[in-house]
Write a protein that holds these residues in place. Structure first.
Motif, PDB file in Angstrom:
ATOM      1  N   SER A   1       0.824  -1.216   0.000  1.00  0.00           N
ATOM      2  CA  SER A   1       0.000   0.000   0.000  1.00  0.00           C
ATOM      3  C   SER A   1       0.859   1.268   0.000  1.00  0.00           C
ATOM      4  CB  SER A   1      -0.961   0.005   1.197  1.00  0.00           C
ATOM      5  OG  SER A   1      -0.255   0.188   2.412  1.00  0.00           O
ATOM      6  N   GLN A   2       2.150   1.126   0.285  1.00  0.00           N
ATOM      7  CA  GLN A   2       3.054   2.282   0.243  1.00  0.00           C
ATOM      8  C   GLN A   2       3.381   2.688  -1.195  1.00  0.00           C
ATOM      9  OE1 GLN A   2       6.361   0.879   2.572  1.00  0.00           O
ATOM     10  NE2 GLN A   2       5.129   0.703   4.441  1.00  0.00           N
ATOM     11  N   GLY A   3       3.014   1.830  -2.152  1.00  0.00           N
ATOM     12  CA  GLY A   3       3.223   2.125  -3.568  1.00  0.00           C
ATOM     13  C   GLY A   3       4.498   1.497  -4.118  1.00  0.00           C
ATOM     14  N   GLY A   4       4.600   1.460  -5.443  1.00  0.00           N
ATOM     15  CA  GLY A   4       5.786   0.936  -6.098  1.00  0.00           C
ATOM     16  C   GLY A   4       5.871  -0.580  -6.084  1.00  0.00           C
ATOM     17  N   PHE A   5       6.972  -1.095  -6.651  1.00  0.00           N
ATOM     18  CA  PHE A   5       7.208  -2.538  -6.695  1.00  0.00           C
ATOM     19  C   PHE A   5       7.966  -2.988  -5.446  1.00  0.00           C
ATOM     20  CE2 PHE A   5       6.525  -1.801 -11.233  1.00  0.00           C
ATOM     21  CZ  PHE A   5       5.775  -2.912 -11.570  1.00  0.00           C
ATOM     22  N   HIS A   6       7.654  -4.200  -5.002  1.00  0.00           N
ATOM     23  CA  HIS A   6       8.354  -4.806  -3.863  1.00  0.00           C
ATOM     24  C   HIS A   6       8.636  -6.259  -4.234  1.00  0.00           C
ATOM     25  CE1 HIS A   6       7.499  -1.380  -1.174  1.00  0.00           C
ATOM     26  NE2 HIS A   6       6.393  -1.272  -1.909  1.00  0.00           N
ATOM     27  N   SER A   7       9.921  -6.626  -4.194  1.00  0.00           N
ATOM     28  CA  SER A   7      10.308  -7.964  -4.633  1.00  0.00           C
ATOM     29  C   SER A   7       9.875  -9.019  -3.627  1.00  0.00           C
ATOM     30  CB  SER A   7      11.824  -8.027  -4.812  1.00  0.00           C
ATOM     31  OG  SER A   7      12.481  -7.958  -3.553  1.00  0.00           O
ATOM     32  N   GLY A   8       9.744 -10.251  -4.127  1.00  0.00           N
ATOM     33  CA  GLY A   8       9.426 -11.376  -3.249  1.00  0.00           C
ATOM     34  C   GLY A   8      10.491 -11.553  -2.187  1.00  0.00           C
ATOM     35  N   GLU A   9      11.725 -11.282  -2.560  1.00  0.00           N
ATOM     36  CA  GLU A   9      12.832 -11.409  -1.596  1.00  0.00           C
ATOM     37  C   GLU A   9      12.692 -10.384  -0.463  1.00  0.00           C
ATOM     38  OE1 GLU A   9      17.726 -11.683  -1.622  1.00  0.00           O
ATOM     39  OE2 GLU A   9      16.663 -10.995  -3.415  1.00  0.00           O
ATOM     40  N   GLU A  10      12.387  -9.129  -0.842  1.00  0.00           N
ATOM     41  CA  GLU A  10      12.211  -8.063   0.160  1.00  0.00           C
ATOM     42  C   GLU A  10      11.057  -8.402   1.114  1.00  0.00           C
ATOM     43  OE1 GLU A  10      10.150  -3.664   0.322  1.00  0.00           O
ATOM     44  OE2 GLU A  10      10.914  -4.370  -1.613  1.00  0.00           O
ATOM     45  N   LEU A  11       9.936  -8.813   0.541  1.00  0.00           N
ATOM     46  CA  LEU A  11       8.767  -9.149   1.366  1.00  0.00           C
ATOM     47  C   LEU A  11       9.062 -10.352   2.260  1.00  0.00           C
ATOM     48  CD1 LEU A  11       6.024  -8.688  -1.388  1.00  0.00           C
ATOM     49  CD2 LEU A  11       6.430  -7.164   0.567  1.00  0.00           C
ATOM     50  N   GLY A  12       9.786 -11.331   1.703  1.00  0.00           N
ATOM     51  CA  GLY A  12      10.150 -12.515   2.481  1.00  0.00           C
ATOM     52  C   GLY A  12      11.076 -12.168   3.632  1.00  0.00           C
ATOM     53  N   ASP A  13      12.053 -11.265   3.382  1.00  0.00           N
ATOM     54  CA  ASP A  13      12.971 -10.849   4.445  1.00  0.00           C
ATOM     55  C   ASP A  13      12.224 -10.155   5.588  1.00  0.00           C
ATOM     56  OD1 ASP A  13      15.091 -11.898   3.079  1.00  0.00           O
ATOM     57  OD2 ASP A  13      15.825  -9.972   2.287  1.00  0.00           O
ATOM     58  N   GLN A  14      11.231  -9.340   5.236  1.00  0.00           N
ATOM     59  CA  GLN A  14      10.448  -8.632   6.262  1.00  0.00           C
ATOM     60  C   GLN A  14       9.705  -9.612   7.164  1.00  0.00           C
ATOM     61  OE1 GLN A  14       7.818  -5.806   4.403  1.00  0.00           O
ATOM     62  NE2 GLN A  14       9.488  -4.577   3.546  1.00  0.00           N
ATOM     63  N   LEU A  15       9.247 -10.703   6.551  1.00  0.00           N
ATOM     64  CA  LEU A  15       8.430 -11.672   7.294  1.00  0.00           C
ATOM     65  C   LEU A  15       9.238 -12.844   7.843  1.00  0.00           C
ATOM     66  CD1 LEU A  15       5.409 -11.849   4.817  1.00  0.00           C
ATOM     67  CD2 LEU A  15       5.377 -10.813   7.099  1.00  0.00           C
ATOM     68  N   GLY A  16      10.456 -12.981   7.329  1.00  0.00           N
ATOM     69  CA  GLY A  16      11.269 -14.142   7.729  1.00  0.00           C
ATOM     70  C   GLY A  16      10.779 -15.425   7.104  1.00  0.00           C
ATOM     71  N   VAL A  17      10.290 -15.326   5.832  1.00  0.00           N
ATOM     72  CA  VAL A  17       9.794 -16.515   5.120  1.00  0.00           C
ATOM     73  C   VAL A  17      10.413 -16.550   3.724  1.00  0.00           C
ATOM     74  CG1 VAL A  17       7.600 -16.524   6.391  1.00  0.00           C
ATOM     75  CG2 VAL A  17       7.740 -15.327   4.190  1.00  0.00           C
ATOM     76  N   SER A  18      10.216 -17.661   3.019  1.00  0.00           N
ATOM     77  CA  SER A  18      10.771 -17.822   1.676  1.00  0.00           C
ATOM     78  C   SER A  18       9.938 -17.067   0.646  1.00  0.00           C
ATOM     79  CB  SER A  18      10.793 -19.302   1.311  1.00  0.00           C
ATOM     80  OG  SER A  18       9.450 -19.789   1.184  1.00  0.00           O
ATOM     81  N   ARG A  19      10.519 -16.903  -0.571  1.00  0.00           N
ATOM     82  CA  ARG A  19       9.774 -16.266  -1.659  1.00  0.00           C
ATOM     83  C   ARG A  19       8.570 -17.118  -2.067  1.00  0.00           C
ATOM     84  NH1 ARG A  19      14.174 -14.734  -6.127  1.00  0.00           N
ATOM     85  NH2 ARG A  19      15.099 -16.662  -5.339  1.00  0.00           N
ATOM     86  N   ALA A  20       8.721 -18.435  -1.943  1.00  0.00           N
ATOM     87  CA  ALA A  20       7.586 -19.329  -2.255  1.00  0.00           C
ATOM     88  C   ALA A  20       6.423 -19.083  -1.294  1.00  0.00           C
ATOM     89  CB  ALA A  20       8.037 -20.782  -2.177  1.00  0.00           C
ATOM     90  N   ALA A  21       6.766 -18.858  -0.012  1.00  0.00           N
ATOM     91  CA  ALA A  21       5.724 -18.569   0.988  1.00  0.00           C
ATOM     92  C   ALA A  21       5.062 -17.227   0.681  1.00  0.00           C
ATOM     93  CB  ALA A  21       6.321 -18.564   2.382  1.00  0.00           C
ATOM     94  N   VAL A  22       5.879 -16.253   0.239  1.00  0.00           N
ATOM     95  CA  VAL A  22       5.321 -14.946  -0.132  1.00  0.00           C
ATOM     96  C   VAL A  22       4.340 -15.118  -1.293  1.00  0.00           C
ATOM     97  CG1 VAL A  22       5.861 -12.699  -1.195  1.00  0.00           C
ATOM     98  CG2 VAL A  22       7.259 -13.560   0.691  1.00  0.00           C
ATOM     99  N   SER A  23       4.734 -15.912  -2.290  1.00  0.00           N
ATOM    100  CA  SER A  23       3.864 -16.157  -3.445  1.00  0.00           C
ATOM    101  C   SER A  23       2.526 -16.764  -3.017  1.00  0.00           C
ATOM    102  CB  SER A  23       4.573 -17.089  -4.428  1.00  0.00           C
ATOM    103  OG  SER A  23       3.737 -17.390  -5.521  1.00  0.00           O
ATOM    104  N   LYS A  24       2.585 -17.662  -2.053  1.00  0.00           N
ATOM    105  CA  LYS A  24       1.355 -18.294  -1.541  1.00  0.00           C
ATOM    106  C   LYS A  24       0.473 -17.262  -0.830  1.00  0.00           C
ATOM    107  CE  LYS A  24      -0.169 -22.253   1.229  1.00  0.00           C
ATOM    108  NZ  LYS A  24       0.245 -23.350   2.126  1.00  0.00           N
ATOM    109  N   HIS A  25       1.103 -16.387  -0.044  1.00  0.00           N
ATOM    110  CA  HIS A  25       0.339 -15.334   0.640  1.00  0.00           C
ATOM    111  C   HIS A  25      -0.291 -14.370  -0.366  1.00  0.00           C
ATOM    112  CE1 HIS A  25       1.263 -16.505   4.675  1.00  0.00           C
ATOM    113  NE2 HIS A  25       2.561 -16.250   4.597  1.00  0.00           N
ATOM    114  N   ILE A  26       0.453 -14.052  -1.426  1.00  0.00           N
ATOM    115  CA  ILE A  26      -0.077 -13.154  -2.465  1.00  0.00           C
ATOM    116  C   ILE A  26      -1.340 -13.750  -3.082  1.00  0.00           C
ATOM    117  CG2 ILE A  26       0.346 -12.201  -4.776  1.00  0.00           C
ATOM    118  CD1 ILE A  26       1.890 -10.609  -2.769  1.00  0.00           C
TER     119      ILE A  26
END
Length: 323
Positions: A15-40
């Motif tokens: 919601s802050q705008g712009g692109f955010h990589s799966g790696e960045e989102l995963g690092d914030q949550l402490g999860v893998s990019r695959a887990a981020v993809s599932k959450h998306i």
């Protein structure tokens, strides 16, 4: 209750705008990019349009402003509970009427089981609308609650006018319209004993920035973004203004009854002076809409003169003879 914190955290970042990589989102949550993809994917099931570009990451298809508990608390004296993911804001309050203070509010970003009148589903995508329910203890009892959805409708339109949004009208008994299309619906549910105070839960769902791709809606609808045109809608400020206006109007209603709202309603009546038909089960009654009376009944001018009608199973539609 299911834990949605990871999805909500991702949405807060997006919601802050712009692109955010799966790696960045995963690092914030402490999860893998695959887990981020599932959450998306789970977020997309809530009706949020997110797209992904190779090498850039994820982005919201359109801007989203989330509701903020702290902002709401600072502006309001009434108890407000923000539950981002909920089955139904009305049901949540109905199950807690014994412990709630009159005027208590529940807000949500997404309803899994939102409902309208007569048990119809209320389509409730995440973050694109406003889902608000208020608990009110009416000391005068259930009989005094007749016409309350009319009072709520007046309060909500007056709240919109207060923040500079004009042209929203009312459809008897419980809808808000803009240019002859449904903008919001009101659902009043009550419980209590005869001779005792009535416990009322007043629910309101308003379309703010609903996607044209939204499925499951069977009638013409509009969004507040159409009313606002280029004006940005601050969802938190909108909720705050509505809650304050609702509180004042319900307090006025307790003192004045419907008599204080007849003129206020008729000023905003979408069908005043227009041919309409009332559908009462198998019956259809055609005539010219003449607003409401002090009992909250809809007035219809027919060949027999002006007649009043009231009841939970009446639907109102423009007459087919109207162009």
């Amino acid at each position: 209750m299911k834990d949605h914190s990871a999805k909500l955290s991702i949405l807060k970042t997006l919601s802050q705008g712009g692109f955010h990589s799966g790696e960045e989102l995963g690092d914030q949550l402490g999860v893998s990019r695959a887990a981020v993809s599932k959450h998306i994917k789970g977020i997309q099931e809530w009706g949020v349009d997110i797209f992904r570009v190779q090498g850039k990451g994820y982005q919201l298809a359109k801007p989203m402003q989330l509701l903020d508990q702290e902002v709401l608390n600072q502006a309001l004296t009434t108890p407000v509970e923000l539950i981002p993911i909920i089955d139904s804001t009305n049901q949540y309050l109905l199950e807690r009427t014994d412990s709630l203070e009159s005027g208590s509010v529940c807000l949500a970003e997404y309803q899994a089981k939102g409902r309208g009148r007569r048990g119809r589903e209320w389509v409730s995508p995440f973050g694109s609308n406003l889902y608000l329910s208020m608990f009110w203890r009416l000391d005068a009892g259930m009989a005094a609650a007749m016409g309350l959805s009319l009072v709520v409708g007046v309060a909500i339109v007056e709240a919109l006018e207060e923040i500079g949004l004009e042209g929203v009208k009312l459809k008897w008994p419980n809808d808000l319209y803009y240019q002859d299309k449904k903008l919001a619906g009101i659902l009043v549910e009550m419980s209590g004993q005869a001779g005792a105070a009535a416990n009322l839960v007043i629910g309101m769902g308003m379309n703010l920035m609903m996607s044209d791709k939204t499925e499951g809606i069977t009638q013409p609808w509009s969004s507040l973004s159409e009313v606002a045109e280029s004006q940005n809608i601050d969802r938190n400020q909108l909720a705050i203004t509505m809650i304050k206006t609702l509180n004042k109007s319900l307090a006025d209603y307790e003192l004045q009854g419907m008599s204080g709202f007849v003129e206020r309603w008729n000023r905003l009546d979408n069908f005043l002076g227009r041919p309409i038909k009332l559908i009462m089960g198998p019956r259809e009654i055609s005539g010219i809409s003449k607003g409401i009376n002090e009992q909250g009944a809809v007035l219809l001018e027919t060949e027999q003169g002006i007649e009043s009608y009231i009841g939970g199973e009446i639907s109102l539609r423009p007459s087919s003879s109207e162009s």
